[in-house]
Design a protein around this motif. Structure first.
Motif, mmCIF file in Angstrom:
data_model
loop_
_atom_site.group_PDB
_atom_site.id
_atom_site.type_symbol
_atom_site.label_atom_id
_atom_site.label_comp_id
_atom_site.label_asym_id
_atom_site.label_seq_id
_atom_site.Cartn_x
_atom_site.Cartn_y
_atom_site.Cartn_z
ATOM 1 N N ARG A 54 -3.076 0.069 -3.543
ATOM 2 C CA ARG A 54 -2.383 -1.206 -3.341
ATOM 3 C C ARG A 54 -1.865 -1.677 -4.696
ATOM 4 O O ARG A 54 -2.609 -1.751 -5.670
ATOM 5 C CB ARG A 54 -3.333 -2.243 -2.739
ATOM 6 C CG ARG A 54 -2.630 -3.554 -2.421
ATOM 7 C CD ARG A 54 -3.478 -4.456 -1.549
ATOM 8 N NE ARG A 54 -3.808 -3.878 -0.260
ATOM 9 C CZ ARG A 54 -2.973 -3.767 0.784
ATOM 10 N NH1 ARG A 54 -1.733 -4.198 0.678
ATOM 11 N NH2 ARG A 54 -3.365 -3.236 1.916
ATOM 12 N N ALA B 208 -8.635 7.634 2.403
ATOM 13 C CA ALA B 208 -7.192 7.900 2.271
ATOM 14 C C ALA B 208 -6.948 8.542 0.916
ATOM 15 O O ALA B 208 -6.131 8.096 0.123
ATOM 16 C CB ALA B 208 -6.396 6.610 2.433
ATOM 17 N N GLN C 253 -4.104 6.506 -1.425
ATOM 18 C CA GLN C 253 -3.415 5.243 -1.180
ATOM 19 C C GLN C 253 -3.923 4.181 -2.157
ATOM 20 O O GLN C 253 -5.127 3.991 -2.319
ATOM 21 C CB GLN C 253 -3.624 4.766 0.254
ATOM 22 C CG GLN C 253 -2.773 5.523 1.230
ATOM 23 C CD GLN C 253 -2.733 4.837 2.576
ATOM 24 O OE1 GLN C 253 -3.668 4.169 2.988
ATOM 25 N NE2 GLN C 253 -1.628 5.018 3.281
ATOM 26 N N LEU D 199 0.857 -1.171 0.000
ATOM 27 C CA LEU D 199 0.000 0.000 0.000
ATOM 28 C C LEU D 199 0.900 1.229 0.000
ATOM 29 O O LEU D 199 1.882 1.277 0.743
ATOM 30 C CB LEU D 199 -0.882 -0.025 1.251
ATOM 31 C CG LEU D 199 -2.037 0.954 1.325
ATOM 32 C CD1 LEU D 199 -3.011 0.733 0.177
ATOM 33 C CD2 LEU D 199 -2.758 0.790 2.664
ATOM 34 N N GLY D 200 0.603 2.201 -0.849
ATOM 35 C CA GLY D 200 1.428 3.404 -0.894
ATOM 36 C C GLY D 200 0.660 4.595 -1.444
ATOM 37 O O GLY D 200 -0.349 4.441 -2.136
ATOM 38 N N TRP D 201 1.156 5.771 -1.117
ATOM 39 C CA TRP D 201 0.547 7.011 -1.585
ATOM 40 C C TRP D 201 0.965 7.273 -3.022
ATOM 41 O O TRP D 201 2.130 7.103 -3.370
ATOM 42 C CB TRP D 201 0.983 8.186 -0.705
ATOM 43 C CG TRP D 201 0.376 8.146 0.652
ATOM 44 C CD1 TRP D 201 0.957 7.664 1.788
ATOM 45 C CD2 TRP D 201 -0.923 8.582 1.014
ATOM 46 N NE1 TRP D 201 0.093 7.783 2.840
ATOM 47 C CE2 TRP D 201 -1.077 8.346 2.403
ATOM 48 C CE3 TRP D 201 -1.980 9.158 0.322
ATOM 49 C CZ2 TRP D 201 -2.244 8.669 3.096
ATOM 50 C CZ3 TRP D 201 -3.140 9.477 1.006
ATOM 51 C CH2 TRP D 201 -3.271 9.239 2.376
#
Length: 176
Positions: free
Chosen positions: A113, A163, A111, A97-99
């Motif tokens: 995945r 998010a 965010q 998971l990342g921005w």
């Protein structure tokens, strides 16, 4: 130096699947001009990558790479790479998971995945065939840019709508 307009979310051209680059265009001036425009536009906007559809060209061409980038200050360096007609194959089931942000969705982050590791096969501007395994942030950038070739944007893959927001508000909240 030519900096092209970057299409923004809402432009229907961003939602179309791109065509494979025609064989006759490899090694040609038209492809070299497109790559130069992508490089200049990406650099002028502090992007980590840019896909041809983002500047209104419906071909499966992507450029990416960073040394240091104010939009991704903690990202490791990634060598500049031009992918033509890429094919991505996830390696294993691991995801991360990342921005993410996008030049076509300015000022917003969310965010997403993504697969942790990928096998990437592509052609270069001279028509040569290449393949490589990538992981981590490098894999995230490749997946993000190649999604554009299929008419997808990171907002289509948001992990949780809560998010997602404006970069400055997310930074003020300590989320970025």
């Amino acid at each position: 130096m030519i900096v092209r307009e970057v299409l923004r979310l809402g432009d229907p051209r961003l939602r179309q699947r791109s065509e494979d680059l025609p064989e006759a265009l490899f090694r040609g001036a038209e492809l070299q001009a497109l790559i130069a425009d992508l490089r200049d536009t990406m650099a002028a906007r502090d992007g980590a990558g840019l896909a041809a559809p983002q500047i209104g060209v419906p071909w499966r061409v992507v450029i990416y790479g960073i040394t240091s980038n104010p939009r991704y200050p903690e990202a490791p360096p990634i060598p500049e790479t031009v992918l033509i007609n890429p094919v991505l194959t996830p390696l294993g089931d691991a995801t991360q998971l990342g921005w993410e942000g996008c030049l076509s969705v300015p000022g917003l982050r969310g965010q997403v995945r993504r697969h942790q590791r990928l096998h990437v096969a592509w052609r270069d501007p001279a028509g040569g065939h290449h393949q490589q395994e990538v992981e981590g942030f490098h894999a995230r950038v490749v997946q993000h840019e190649c999604d554009h070739l299929d008419g997808l944007l990171f907002v289509d893959r948001l992990h949780d709508i809560r998010a997602f927001g404006f970069t400055d508000a997310l930074q003020d909240a300590g989320l970025l």
